[in-house]
Write an enzyme that holds these catalytic residues in place. Structure first.
Site, short mmCIF file in Angstrom:
data_model
loop_
_atom_site.label_atom_id
_atom_site.label_comp_id
_atom_site.label_asym_id
_atom_site.label_seq_id
_atom_site.Cartn_x
_atom_site.Cartn_y
_atom_site.Cartn_z
N SER A 1 11.61 -16.51 -0.69
CA SER A 1 12.83 -17.30 -1.19
C SER A 1 12.46 -18.48 -2.00
O SER A 1 11.06 -18.76 -2.46
CB SER A 1 13.49 -17.88 -0.10
OG SER A 1 12.92 -18.86 0.51
N LYS A 2 13.35 -19.19 -2.77
CA LYS A 2 13.04 -20.52 -3.57
C LYS A 2 12.41 -21.42 -2.69
O LYS A 2 11.49 -22.14 -3.52
CB LYS A 2 14.27 -20.88 -4.20
CG LYS A 2 15.16 -21.26 -3.30
CD LYS A 2 16.40 -21.76 -4.14
CE LYS A 2 17.47 -22.33 -3.17
NZ LYS A 2 18.34 -21.19 -2.38
N GLN A 3 12.44 -21.40 -1.48
CA GLN A 3 11.94 -22.52 -0.53
C GLN A 3 10.37 -22.15 -0.46
O GLN A 3 9.58 -23.10 -0.10
CB GLN A 3 12.46 -22.25 0.75
CG GLN A 3 14.00 -22.91 0.91
CD GLN A 3 14.55 -22.66 2.32
OE1 GLN A 3 14.08 -21.96 3.08
NE2 GLN A 3 15.75 -23.36 2.48
N ASN A 4 9.88 -21.05 -0.53
CA ASN A 4 8.49 -20.67 -0.56
C ASN A 4 7.80 -20.05 -1.97
O ASN A 4 6.88 -19.38 -1.74
CB ASN A 4 8.02 -20.17 0.70
CG ASN A 4 8.99 -18.52 0.56
OD1 ASN A 4 9.42 -18.03 -0.61
ND2 ASN A 4 8.66 -17.97 1.70
N GLY A 5 8.23 -20.46 -3.00
CA GLY A 5 7.85 -20.28 -4.38
C GLY A 5 8.25 -18.97 -4.92
O GLY A 5 7.49 -18.69 -5.80
#
Length: 291
Positions: A226-230
């Site tokens: 996801s955008k939270q982990n790159g």
């Protein structure tokens, strides 16, 4: 992107329609312009909706009507509990674990609901009153037979939140029915939502679609990408389609254009889904297939 591609391929393989819905009921979490970016990216990938795009933020009248039907039949009731109160009643739980509702505001007997709880506190949210037998067994087209005891693992779940926003469960059930959806294709992380949606479909008296939950795209540490982990933005369309196809188990397909790759991917998807478990044909709506 993987979910979009798989659902598009599934609709094409079955001779159905592919529909795009922007699920933006949680307005505060939807940055302005994100919907336009999503539609632009889908178009670059050659994935065009067969009907006008629907925005959930424009469909509140339908959700309100569904809630009123449930209230009139005693299947929805007001809840005054705060998140802090629920957390205190629940005790320690695993990260991302389900916060099971303990039934604090559940009326002793079902009946038309007022605006106050049995304790006299005003309503903050509205919950679905689960039936006595809330153990749901269903057939996923990829995962096979699935089962969940919703009462024990979830409890009476929210239909309208304390901030006035509609809950995901109610919105998607109403929209799937209103749009004539026969098949839902989405990521495996949403599989545990399905029993709740089936119970809500039964309460509203609407058909249950078939479900297909896809393998997730994972980050190097094994967590959901996801955008939270790159997670990176979508790049060159043909390369991205090939990468998504590998996640879905498709073979390498020789192609020089997006259109050529998609044309070859449809029969390849048919070969892939032949290995899936057989699901109940009566759960489908063959006269108007839509994904």
């Amino acid at each position: 992107m993987v979910a979009a591609l798989a659902s598009w391929l599934d609709a094409r393989w079955h001779g159905g329609r592919w529909l795009v819905r922007i699920e933006d009921v949680d307005g505060p979490r939807c940055p302005a312009g994100t919907d336009r970016l999503i539609l632009q990216q889908l178009a670059a990938l050659g994935l065009q909706a067969d009907e006008p795009v629907q925005w959930q933020s424009q469909r509140s009248v339908l959700y309100e009507a569904a809630l009123q039907r449930l209230m009139a039949r005693g299947l929805a009731y007001p809840c005054a509990c705060t998140r802090a109160e629920l957390a205190a009643a629940h005790g320690p739980r695993a990260r991302h674990g389900e916060l099971v509702y303990p039934g604090t505001c559940r009326p002793e007997k079902p009946g038309p609901a007022g605006m106050r709880t049995p304790s006299g506190r005003p309503a903050r949210a509205w919950r679905l009153r689960l039936p006595d037998d809330a153990q749901v067994q269903w057939q996923d087209r990829r995962l096979g037979t699935q089962q969940q005891d919703v009462a024990r693992q979830v409890g009476d779940f929210v239909l309208r939140r304390a901030d006035g926003l509609w809950a995901y469960q109610l919105a998607v059930v109403v929209d799937d029915f209103e749009q004539g959806i026969s098949d839902v294709v989405r990521g495996e992380d949403l599989a545990d939502n399905t029993p709740r949606q089936i119970l809500l479909q039964r309460a509203l008296g609407v058909p249950t679609p078939r479900y297909l939950h896809l393998p997730l795209v994972l980050a190097p540490d094994g967590s959901k990408l996801s955008k939270q982990n790159g997670a990176q933005a979508i790049g060159e369309p043909l390369n991205e389609l090939r990468a998504a196809g590998r996640t879905l188990g498709l073979p390498e397909l020789p192609a020089h254009t997006v259109a050529d790759w998609l044309a070859r991917a449809v029969p390849a998807w048919g070969d892939t889904i032949r290995a899936f478990p057989r699901s109940d044909p009566h759960a489908n709506h063959p006269e108007r297939p839509a994904v």
